[in-house]
Design an enzyme around this catalytic site. Structure first.
Site, mmCIF file in Angstrom:
data_model
loop_
_atom_site.group_PDB
_atom_site.id
_atom_site.type_symbol
_atom_site.label_atom_id
_atom_site.label_comp_id
_atom_site.label_asym_id
_atom_site.label_seq_id
_atom_site.Cartn_x
_atom_site.Cartn_y
_atom_site.Cartn_z
ATOM 1 C CB SER A 1 2.477 1.226 16.067
ATOM 2 O OG SER A 1 1.643 2.057 16.867
ATOM 3 C CG HIS B 1 0.656 -3.205 15.021
ATOM 4 N ND1 HIS B 1 2.638 -3.291 14.573
ATOM 5 C CD2 HIS B 1 0.415 -2.321 14.715
ATOM 6 C CE1 HIS B 1 3.012 -2.132 14.114
ATOM 7 N NE2 HIS B 1 1.476 -1.651 13.998
ATOM 8 C CD GLU C 1 5.028 -6.148 13.644
ATOM 9 O OE1 GLU C 1 5.981 -6.614 13.469
ATOM 10 O OE2 GLU C 1 4.848 -5.064 14.091
ATOM 11 C CG ASN D 1 6.291 0.578 13.379
ATOM 12 O OD1 ASN D 1 5.882 0.537 12.583
ATOM 13 N ND2 ASN D 1 4.688 0.660 14.194
HETATM 14 N N1 3HC Z 1 -7.972 -0.608 -0.516
HETATM 15 C C1 3HC Z 1 -7.568 -1.381 -1.657
HETATM 16 N N2 3HC Z 1 -7.002 -1.059 -2.206
HETATM 17 C C2 3HC Z 1 -5.870 -0.281 -2.585
HETATM 18 C C3 3HC Z 1 -5.934 0.246 -0.691
HETATM 19 C C4 3HC Z 1 -6.637 0.187 -0.591
HETATM 20 N N3 3HC Z 1 -7.051 1.549 0.881
HETATM 21 N N4 3HC Z 1 -4.545 1.164 -1.501
HETATM 22 C C5 3HC Z 1 -3.802 0.910 -2.638
HETATM 23 N N5 3HC Z 1 -4.542 -0.362 -3.029
HETATM 24 C C6 3HC Z 1 -3.966 -1.035 -3.548
HETATM 25 C C7 3HC Z 1 -5.220 -0.294 -5.086
HETATM 26 O O1 3HC Z 1 -6.009 -0.504 -5.863
HETATM 27 C C8 3HC Z 1 -4.341 -0.638 -6.613
HETATM 28 O O2 3HC Z 1 -4.203 -2.651 -6.851
HETATM 29 P P1 3HC Z 1 -3.879 -2.923 -8.526
HETATM 30 O O3 3HC Z 1 -2.555 -3.234 -8.098
HETATM 31 O O4 3HC Z 1 -5.009 -3.866 -8.391
HETATM 32 O O5 3HC Z 1 -4.192 -1.782 -9.298
HETATM 33 C C9 3HC Z 1 -2.582 -1.707 -5.879
HETATM 34 O O6 3HC Z 1 -3.259 -1.414 -4.157
HETATM 35 C C10 3HC Z 1 -1.418 -0.288 -5.430
HETATM 36 O O7 3HC Z 1 -1.988 1.205 -5.599
HETATM 37 P P2 3HC Z 1 -2.240 2.246 -6.200
HETATM 38 O O8 3HC Z 1 -1.696 2.212 -7.178
HETATM 39 O O9 3HC Z 1 -3.252 3.513 -6.046
HETATM 40 O O10 3HC Z 1 -1.036 2.587 -5.797
HETATM 41 P P3 3HC Z 1 0.944 2.208 -5.510
HETATM 42 O O11 3HC Z 1 1.436 1.084 -6.432
HETATM 43 O O12 3HC Z 1 1.976 3.419 -5.360
HETATM 44 O O13 3HC Z 1 0.230 1.260 -3.508
HETATM 45 C C11 3HC Z 1 0.971 1.203 -1.627
HETATM 46 C C12 3HC Z 1 0.322 1.766 -2.682
HETATM 47 C C13 3HC Z 1 0.117 -0.322 -1.488
HETATM 48 C C14 3HC Z 1 0.284 2.007 -0.527
HETATM 49 C C15 3HC Z 1 2.442 1.336 -1.777
HETATM 50 O O14 3HC Z 1 3.053 2.066 -2.106
HETATM 51 C C16 3HC Z 1 3.634 0.178 -0.615
HETATM 52 O O15 3HC Z 1 2.441 -0.792 -0.528
HETATM 53 N N6 3HC Z 1 3.817 1.273 -0.236
HETATM 54 C C17 3HC Z 1 4.466 0.807 1.605
HETATM 55 C C18 3HC Z 1 3.139 0.518 2.440
HETATM 56 C C19 3HC Z 1 3.860 0.809 4.352
HETATM 57 O O16 3HC Z 1 4.719 0.469 3.522
HETATM 58 N N7 3HC Z 1 3.161 0.511 4.700
HETATM 59 C C20 3HC Z 1 2.958 0.852 6.073
HETATM 60 C C21 3HC Z 1 3.264 1.296 6.952
HETATM 61 S S1 3HC Z 1 4.330 1.143 8.542
HETATM 62 C C22 3HC Z 1 2.774 1.165 9.594
HETATM 63 O O17 3HC Z 1 1.918 0.819 9.124
HETATM 64 C C23 3HC Z 1 2.484 1.364 11.484
HETATM 65 C C24 3HC Z 1 2.016 1.477 11.901
HETATM 66 O O18 3HC Z 1 2.359 1.263 12.650
HETATM 67 C C25 3HC Z 1 3.158 3.157 11.872
#
Ligand code: 3HC
Length: 314
Positions: free
Chosen positions: A132, A153, A165, A203
């Site tokens: 990352s 990424h 990415e 990031n």
């Molecule tokens: N596998 C499969 N499906 C999943 C899942 C997983 N691990 N996690 C969530 N889902 C699905 C759920 O089944 C749900 O499906 P539905 O809409 O059909 O019900 C949908 O995604 C939404 O999940 P939830 O209802 O449990 O919860 P939320 O609506 O709060 O969504 C989230 C969870 C998708 C994590 C959302 O909050 C989100 O997008 N958050 C931001 C995440 C983000 O910014 N990620 C990037 C981080 S930075 C990074 O990764 C870079 C690294 O280098 C640091």
């Protein structure tokens, strides 16, 4: 060197590192028809990855085939049958056209791994790192295939986040870049092209934003800390409370999670690692200054969702 025509079909893929990111990458590859070797150091780690992948695949199956149990079951069976778990990275790489590394964020460990993989994998095999924040060209420098090396990424949670990415160094060949881009599309992601700069696109923008949210919490809070000696989060008010910062960004900017929630979700150790690395690179950059509060939470093992406590209790 030119990639053999057969490599365009990806055939077997090896993912090294079966943590959250590696297992997510292996999962999306398998559910999109690729044969995948998922590698880690112990059977226990692989069993954990298997459990995580199965539970995530069930969610995907339910969402994709809400009214068809047979199709959902078929999807699950086919996806899991394409996954092979192994503790031997070298023999897995020897059968693969693409190796994606998602191990610990440590330059020397990554370089050592790729040096070993370089001698085991066929000449045409393309290498990619899911780092990352580390330099792809420095990781690639441990190999003799810098033209067949790039960054892929992904974002957490990999099965949900639609972006990948694709990172090119000065030495990544056009053919390798196209191949990695094509792979990203084949696992259902939208690829964007990035140069090999710290944090790439997401990031570089996201981590300073998360750090600014911590600074918003920190401002003013040391006064309270001095008075009560320990500062637990209920006493951290700063310019605004954690809850209000999160609510503000969700409702005011349309983000799915607020920054404090996202910090816990990503892992406080991950954010600290990224920030410390950039601070070392550019010590005078105001956006890259370390945070006492973040350092303290990490030192206490409060790393976020994965340890049950970060800024919030989970
Ligand atoms: N596998 C499969 N499906 C999943 C899942 C997983 N691990 N996690 C969530 N889902 C699905 C759920 O089944 C749900 O499906 P539905 O809409 O059909 O019900 C949908 O995604 C939404 O999940 P939830 O209802 O449990 O919860 P939320 O609506 O709060 O969504 C989230 C969870 C998708 C994590 C959302 O909050 C989100 O997008 N958050 C931001 C995440 C983000 O910014 N990620 C990037 C981080 S930075 C990074 O990764 C870079 C690294 O280098 C640091």
């Amino acid at each position: 060197m030119r990639l053999a025509a057969t490599t365009r079909r990806f055939s077997t893929i090896t993912v090294v590192g079966a943590g959250l990111m590696g297992s997510g990458i292996a999962q999306v590859a398998a559910q999109n028809g690729h044969d995948v070797n998922l590698v880690d150091q112990t059977d226990e780690l692989l069993q954990g990855a298997d459990r995580r992948i199965r539970s995530s695949l069930e969610r995907v199956a339910k969402k994709t085939f809400p009214d068809d149990v047979t199709k959902a079951k078929d999807f699950l069976e086919k996806s899991t049958s394409r996954l092979n778990y192994s503790t031997n990275a070298l023999s897995a790489a020897a059968q693969s056209n693409l190796v994606i590394e998602a191990i610990v964020e440590n330059m020397e460990t990554k370089q050592k791994l790729f040096q070993d993989l370089d001698s085991a994998a066929p000449k045409h095999t393309v290498f990619a790192s899911n780092t990352s924040s580390l330099s792809i060209s420095r990781i690639a420098s441990a190999t003799q295939r810098k033209d067949r090396f790039g960054g892929l990424h992904f974002f957490n949670p990999v099965p949900v986040m639609k972006l990948v990415e694709v990172v090119r160094t000065a030495e990544t060949s056009q053919e390798t870049f196209d191949y990695l881009t094509e792979f990203g599309k084949s696992v259902g992601k939208k690829p964007v092209s990035c140069r090999d700069t710290p944090g790439f696109i997401v990031n570089r923008l996201l981590v300073p934003y998360l750090m600014e949210a911590i600074r918003m919490l920190e401002r003013g809070m040391h006064v309270i800390a001095l008075e009560i000696e320990i500062y637990t989060l209920s006493f951290i008010i700063g310019d605004a409370t954690a809850e209000d910062i999160d609510t503000a960004m969700k409702l005011g900017a349309g983000h799915p999670m607020g920054p404090i929630q996202l910090l816990d979700y990503v892992g406080l150790d991950t954010t600290k690692f990224i920030m410390d690395g950039w601070h070392d690179l550019v010590p005078d950059e105001a956006l890259f200054q370390p945070s006492d509060l973040l350092n303290k939470l990490v030192a206490e093992g409060k790393l976020g969702n994965k340890t049950g406590q970060g800024f919030y209790k989970h």
